[in-house]
Design an enzyme around this catalytic site. Structure first.
Site, PDB file in Angstrom:
ATOM      1  N   LEU A 231      57.914  60.746  27.989  1.00  0.00           N
ATOM      2  CA  LEU A 231      56.658  60.002  27.842  1.00  0.00           C
ATOM      3  C   LEU A 231      56.337  59.730  26.367  1.00  0.00           C
ATOM      4  O   LEU A 231      56.252  60.646  25.569  1.00  0.00           O
ATOM      5  CB  LEU A 231      55.524  60.815  28.474  1.00  0.00           C
ATOM      6  CG  LEU A 231      54.157  60.139  28.471  1.00  0.00           C
ATOM      7  CD1 LEU A 231      54.162  58.902  29.337  1.00  0.00           C
ATOM      8  CD2 LEU A 231      53.094  61.125  28.917  1.00  0.00           C
ATOM      9  N   ASP A 232      56.134  58.474  26.042  1.00  0.00           N
ATOM     10  CA  ASP A 232      55.726  58.058  24.691  1.00  0.00           C
ATOM     11  C   ASP A 232      56.770  58.423  23.631  1.00  0.00           C
ATOM     12  O   ASP A 232      56.459  58.457  22.434  1.00  0.00           O
ATOM     13  CB  ASP A 232      54.368  58.665  24.291  1.00  0.00           C
ATOM     14  CG  ASP A 232      53.262  58.320  25.274  1.00  0.00           C
ATOM     15  OD1 ASP A 232      53.371  57.267  25.930  1.00  0.00           O
ATOM     16  OD2 ASP A 232      52.304  59.091  25.377  1.00  0.00           O
TER      17      ASP A 232
END
Lengths: 288, 288, 288, 288
Positions: A231-232
């Site tokens: 994530l990210d």
């Protein structure tokens, strides 16, 4: 294939291990196939034994030779250990946009698309809400509402994949507030662009504007990146910031941030669609 | 005190709980004491029941009334629950600079100091190395070499505190590569400014340029903040960024970053010295 | 020439009329002479019949072959109608700096020079005033004071040319407040860089900060450009701006402007010295 | 007027000759009328004998007292030689937008208006072309097509004034490609905002992007200003720039410029509507 020739603009993106004479070899190859180079960009991680990246934009005077060039390129690529992508201007990329309730990134993309700044087909917009249907359909673009909950997530992704199948080359998450599963992402490697509403790696995860407010930063930012399983953490394509001060509460940060989210995402999407971006490990080379 | 009057420029910084009429009360107080307000800045966290911050720059036509104004202000402050600081232009602040081996932030401060942009006395530069002695002494500023190792840290800090005692109002860590102990910091609350070579809170800790390179960010930054016990977590005064791309290796990032480190630190120091900064919790209000 | 080989880094800058296969031809030429291309940049004004610009940075494994490469390049250049410049890393460029009384641009250049960011020899600083002698001589650089008045201008320029003769490859006007004559400029075509203290073409001529103040602009800028006979009209290398507001009087604009003057000039000089800049008519191509 | 009280947010903008105690006097006046000051901004051209500008945002706990406050303010203003404007949040400003064929500035304003960032009524959009009717009417806003030619200009302006009469407080020229006559402008002093597609005063007049291309600038900009009789010479509210390079032809400059035109105009309009802007001679004070 038509019987009369026409000029066509094409872009070759490639990466391969460095070796002496490689630029010469590639340009010779193109010239021999009738290419007239318009723009040549190159980057190497190390001129001795690094990885070489090239973006070559060229005109082919006779578009009937494109297929042959492509075939011969495949052979050359094998010999040199190249990864490559070759496209021409008539192969318009197809882009799906995923949204939730916020419209600013979506409308920016649609406005730039309509104005010709972003060159793509948009076969569909998919949303876990129904809020933006009217806005999307006013552009003549089909809108699919696929709700997502913890229980239905797997099913919803399956349905989404079915809709996308063979229809899109790029997925843009325009403030889509759902996390895609690794299984989903694996179908579109380096083909999903997300906009994160912070200057990554600052404020990873949820509520970056609240975190920015609490930390008292003097600039807020946005980051467009390819989506990976972390994530990210995917390769960053573009980032920008805007100055704020103590007068900005969380709501004001969100409003200021919207402008930078819009422009950063639109820029990243435009670069991707025009084949300006190469991924290398967890980074990008952007020949801007 | 002289027998003839002279005009003097002063700055009042204050914070207190909000209450109706407070701006009126403070400006009345100043007017009654002969002040002519030159610049009035105000911020409130919440007009109902928040905290109010003010910075008032004013001319006092008769400097002999400064002491009385200050005394009466103390009384008023008690009544209103104010924290406050009052200074006038002839009370030049005294600033110590701590450095290690890198000279860019130090020389930027010294250049702006000599050019008059930064108004302060600099009674000393302290370093854990001897490298920058000549550069500092050429400005006529005493240079103290206090080596620091894991074993001697406590002793070194004691020696440093002894040198500073009653001589400085501000300590600037101009790429000083030692971590100050909580005991040391407690002597100078909100009076130590550090420059961190990243856009905080991204890349907290050591080697931010290496981390930035590895993460593939498209902007690098610098952050000037007050030093607290939590490393790189203190109130941020100023931040800025500079654009980079895939051509920047770690060395190139460091060079690009030097420019933004210099300007961000110098700006934060100038604001502090001119009493433009108020600390509130872990944030700053900068009346720029 | 030594008898044993050593690797050497070189840069070829060239421009010529577009023709098919030119990139291939040039890269083939380099490969045949043992070059390993490190960085390749290219720009065309029009892929059909425009002008092509290239910057090629390459390693030559055997530096003893440099002279031969250069000789053969001259022959090739004739055939292709090329203008070109070839240099290698051991041919350090020689830069004279002209100053008047303000030191900020001068000191920025000297600091970056000492830190290694700017790679050049500085055989002299020339000034129409004596104010900056000590600062310059502390760096071990000769300082020549050549006063200029309306009456002595011709004589002063003659004396200056005599000093410069065969000793410099670049002249940097670091806020030198004299206008050079066309006769003087003709000796150093595209080899004199000036910093103008505005965002050109706004505020051409004298007192740009006063004009900016009177116009009420919200950004002020600086422009580094090559000097031609038309005052402030030469090819622009670099520009930047900084935000200001109604609180800035003329003095404050000057202080804010100093920072952007320093960085813009230093950047332009660094690019020129590393052969990143090509002039085309009244514009520059900067392969940054 | 209702019989029960309600809190109302108001903004007072004023300017007057400097005099001692003026800030105190104004804040006392407001407190006596039940105001709770939320935001206080002040600027003086000279604390001795200059002009003072204030923006005071305040809550009035009982909105039934607004009329009385306004009446008494008029009396005070006479005594102090004040120019002033007092408005409260329920007096939504009415904004007409003038456009020609380009939609980017118009759509940016409409999008921010719909999202609530720009708070106004938009009773009409007026255009000398019919192209943007559908886009405007889809927002439920009336669209008036008033063609303009050299012969019909006077008549067209008369018709336009008739349409506007008593219906608008602000006119925004969102890339309206007609020059308004002095007679027209005189009806809306400091109430017409134009976006000029350059960084003024560079490239005054027609075709700024062509001029920017020909000059070879490295940044292009946009300027929002109040319209006066002198073309492109009115008080500047906001400016910004975006970086370009030798790869940008005139068409690319126009596309890049669109983004900065949009954001600069929208920012200026938002500030005007929220009473953040004061005009002083040919400049603005923007309490941002």
């Amino acid at each position: 294939m038509r019987s009369s020739k026409a000029t066509i603009r094409a872009v070759l993106l490639l990466s391969c291990p460095e070796r002496p004479g490689i630029i010469s070899d590639v340009s010779n190859f193109l010239v021999k196939h009738g290419a007239n180079i318009v723009q040549f960009d190159q980057h190497t991680t190390d001129p001795q034994d690094g990885v070489l990246f090239m973006r070559i934009e060229f005109d082919l005077e006779d578009d009937r030779h494109f297929a042959k060039l492509k075939g011969n390129l495949a052979a050359m690529a094998g010999e040199y250990g190249m990864e490559w992508r070759l496209s021409h201007e008539r192969q318009t990329k197809r882009m799906a946009i995923f949204v939730s309730k916020m419209d600013h990134c979506l409308l920016e993309l649609l406005w730039r698309w309509k104005s010709g700044e972003i060159h793509a087909e948009i076969p569909m917009v998919i949303s876990n809400h129904n809020d933006l249907r009217e806005a999307v359909e006013s552009y003549g673009i089909p809108y699919y509402h696929i709700p997502v909950s913890a229980e239905t997530k797997e099913e919803a992704e399956a349905k989404t994949l079915e809709l996308l199948k063979d229809k899109v080359d790029l997925i843009v998450l325009a403030r889509y507030m759902q996390i895609l599963s690794p299984a989903f992402i694996s179908h579109y490697p380096d083909q999903i662009i997300n906009i994160h509403h912070s200057f990554l790696p600052a404020f990873i995860g949820a509520n970056p504007y609240r975190k920015a407010f609490e930390r008292g930063v003097k600039l807020i930012g946005a980051t467009a990146h390819y989506v990976t399983n972390d994530l990210d953490e995917g390769p960053i394509i573009e980032q920008d910031v805007v100055r704020v001060n103590h007068r900005y509460n969380e709501a004001a940060l969100k409003i200021a941030g919207r402008q930078v989210e819009r422009s950063v995402l639109a820029q990243a999407v435009a670069w991707h669609l025009k084949d300006h971006v190469l991924v290398y490990g967890n980074k990008t080379i952007v020949f801007a």
